[in-house]
Design a protein around this motif. Sequence first.
Motif, mmCIF file in Angstrom:
data_model
loop_
_atom_site.group_PDB
_atom_site.id
_atom_site.type_symbol
_atom_site.label_atom_id
_atom_site.label_comp_id
_atom_site.label_asym_id
_atom_site.label_seq_id
_atom_site.Cartn_x
_atom_site.Cartn_y
_atom_site.Cartn_z
ATOM 1 N N ARG A 21 -1.641 1.864 2.471
ATOM 2 C CA ARG A 21 -0.892 1.771 3.731
ATOM 3 C C ARG A 21 -1.692 2.371 4.865
ATOM 4 N NH1 ARG A 21 3.867 3.209 1.194
ATOM 5 N NH2 ARG A 21 3.684 5.341 1.924
ATOM 6 N N GLU A 22 -2.292 3.535 4.584
ATOM 7 C CA GLU A 22 -3.052 4.208 5.633
ATOM 8 C C GLU A 22 -4.274 3.384 6.040
ATOM 9 O OE1 GLU A 22 -1.598 8.625 4.288
ATOM 10 O OE2 GLU A 22 -3.676 8.037 3.945
ATOM 11 N N TRP A 23 -4.932 2.769 5.051
ATOM 12 C CA TRP A 23 -6.109 1.969 5.401
ATOM 13 C C TRP A 23 -5.726 0.805 6.288
ATOM 14 C CZ3 TRP A 23 -7.973 1.540 -0.336
ATOM 15 C CH2 TRP A 23 -8.465 2.787 -0.739
ATOM 16 N N SER A 24 -4.521 0.226 6.006
ATOM 17 C CA SER A 24 -4.154 -0.967 6.770
ATOM 18 C C SER A 24 -3.652 -0.624 8.163
ATOM 19 C CB SER A 24 -3.080 -1.769 6.029
ATOM 20 O OG SER A 24 -1.904 -0.995 5.944
ATOM 21 N N ASP A 25 -3.513 0.675 8.457
ATOM 22 C CA ASP A 25 -3.075 1.072 9.790
ATOM 23 C C ASP A 25 -4.291 1.057 10.716
ATOM 24 O OD1 ASP A 25 -1.060 3.851 10.997
ATOM 25 O OD2 ASP A 25 -2.221 2.343 12.075
ATOM 26 N N PRO A 26 -4.243 0.265 11.787
ATOM 27 C CA PRO A 26 -5.420 0.165 12.653
ATOM 28 C C PRO A 26 -5.746 1.473 13.371
ATOM 29 C CG PRO A 26 -3.537 -0.988 13.607
ATOM 30 C CD PRO A 26 -3.139 -0.585 12.237
ATOM 31 N N THR A 27 -4.749 2.359 13.557
ATOM 32 C CA THR A 27 -5.004 3.666 14.178
ATOM 33 C C THR A 27 -4.421 4.737 13.255
ATOM 34 O OG1 THR A 27 -2.989 3.374 15.456
ATOM 35 C CG2 THR A 27 -5.046 2.890 16.581
ATOM 36 N N PRO A 28 -5.212 5.260 12.330
ATOM 37 C CA PRO A 28 -4.690 6.131 11.269
ATOM 38 C C PRO A 28 -3.907 7.337 11.785
ATOM 39 C CG PRO A 28 -6.977 5.557 10.864
ATOM 40 C CD PRO A 28 -6.642 5.049 12.230
ATOM 41 N N GLN A 29 -4.250 7.847 13.004
ATOM 42 C CA GLN A 29 -3.554 9.029 13.485
ATOM 43 C C GLN A 29 -2.318 8.682 14.285
ATOM 44 O OE1 GLN A 29 -6.091 7.678 14.817
ATOM 45 N NE2 GLN A 29 -6.495 8.213 16.926
ATOM 46 N N ALA A 30 -1.950 7.368 14.355
ATOM 47 C CA ALA A 30 -0.833 6.943 15.207
ATOM 48 C C ALA A 30 0.469 7.586 14.759
ATOM 49 C CB ALA A 30 -0.697 5.430 15.178
ATOM 50 N N LEU A 31 1.337 7.839 15.736
ATOM 51 C CA LEU A 31 2.632 8.437 15.460
ATOM 52 C C LEU A 31 3.611 7.363 14.999
ATOM 53 C CD1 LEU A 31 2.827 10.624 18.685
ATOM 54 C CD2 LEU A 31 1.982 11.288 16.420
ATOM 55 N N LEU A 32 4.593 7.779 14.205
ATOM 56 C CA LEU A 32 5.620 6.842 13.760
ATOM 57 C C LEU A 32 6.517 6.446 14.945
ATOM 58 C CD1 LEU A 32 6.510 5.553 11.101
ATOM 59 C CD2 LEU A 32 8.106 7.464 10.800
ATOM 60 N N THR A 33 6.920 7.431 15.736
ATOM 61 C CA THR A 33 7.669 7.162 16.973
ATOM 62 C C THR A 33 7.111 8.054 18.069
ATOM 63 O OG1 THR A 33 9.344 8.882 16.672
ATOM 64 C CG2 THR A 33 9.816 6.730 15.704
#
Length: 380
Positions: A21-33
């Motif tokens: 899941r983390e790899w597929s996140d284009p911005t790994p440090q992005a906030l959930l909200t």
Amino acid sequence: MWMYVLAGLVCVTASCRRNAREWSDPTPQALLTGPYVLLTGPEKALIAFRNTSRENATVEWKTEQRGGSQAARRQGDRYWVNLTGLTRGDLITYVVKIGGLKAGEGSFRVGPAADDKSGRFAVFGDTRTNHQVHRAVIEALAKEKIDLFLHTGDMVERGGKPDQWVTFFQIERPLMAKAPILPAIGNHDIGNRGYYNSHFFLDKWAKNSSYYVTDWGNVRFISLDVTIVCVRCREYEFVVRALEEGAAYDKTMVMFLHNPPYSAGGHGSDLQLRSVLAPLAKKYGVELVVTGHDHHYERTKPIDGTTYIVSGSAGAPIRPVEPEDFTASARTEPHYVLIDADGDKLAIRSVNLRGEVFDSTTIPPNPPGGPPPPPPGEPK
Ligand SMILES: [Fe+2]
């Protein structure tokens, strides 16, 4: 891309699935909200966000004159920072950092300068299901110069579904980055897990109540829950105190809540609410009541000096409206409303997604007790 697909196919352990899941996140440090801002007092604000990593979170903020850095407090994945002693009129810019990396940013003011009675507020509501429409409203509003915005409730379709809240906040992010939100709870926002209260951190600044009062310059905003119909209950007493104080200081008063006391739409007027709110609006001189719930736009003629607006078309299915005697303007399309406070007047402009202003008016001050009767011989 193929690496992520492969990772998803071969994952069998929980940690592997989490990593995928983390790899597929284009911005790994992005906030959930978030981040987003709640106005918690005349010179105070709460900056909030949700974050699933366990790394340290800080908020760095500055104005032209000063600045600072605060470690965020945390409960589960809810993070917040209380800023106090802020100066009205100052533009405050901030950056959220997770583990030292920038994860979000925004700017806001806690009010106009002390001698300034102006401000621009946006209103919309019933964002619920059609995310494309919701996104279009947010994108249009993000281009407007506004000081804060009111959401008239029914933010999500099912308030007990956590993913729907994440979607809501992610769509609202461009607007939340530049203006504080003043929320009102809708019937769809209520769930058995209290997500509405927890997302708006009402436990940290409003005694966990879904009603509160916020001032912006000369304008007093009172957010209501429909439990106001319980006359002489806690909310009713709170609202009466807020109105008494507002009238004593000659504030322009705006009440906002989800259900409409006056509406010519599908749900129609909530007569029980009207029987409680209309006498209060007249007694204390409320200029404007803003609501949602019915999925159209409607503005009433002044009723004992108070104008009632329904704005509930920012993503929920559009519903027809059949104007009644009290209706001054009605429309059935997605829209938002801009309100300019100018001295003791409110200038209203209602805008559709083509950028057309389809309704406008100016609301004059409403003295306590309602407007004086017209001179003899003039129509009422
Ligand atoms: Fe509703």
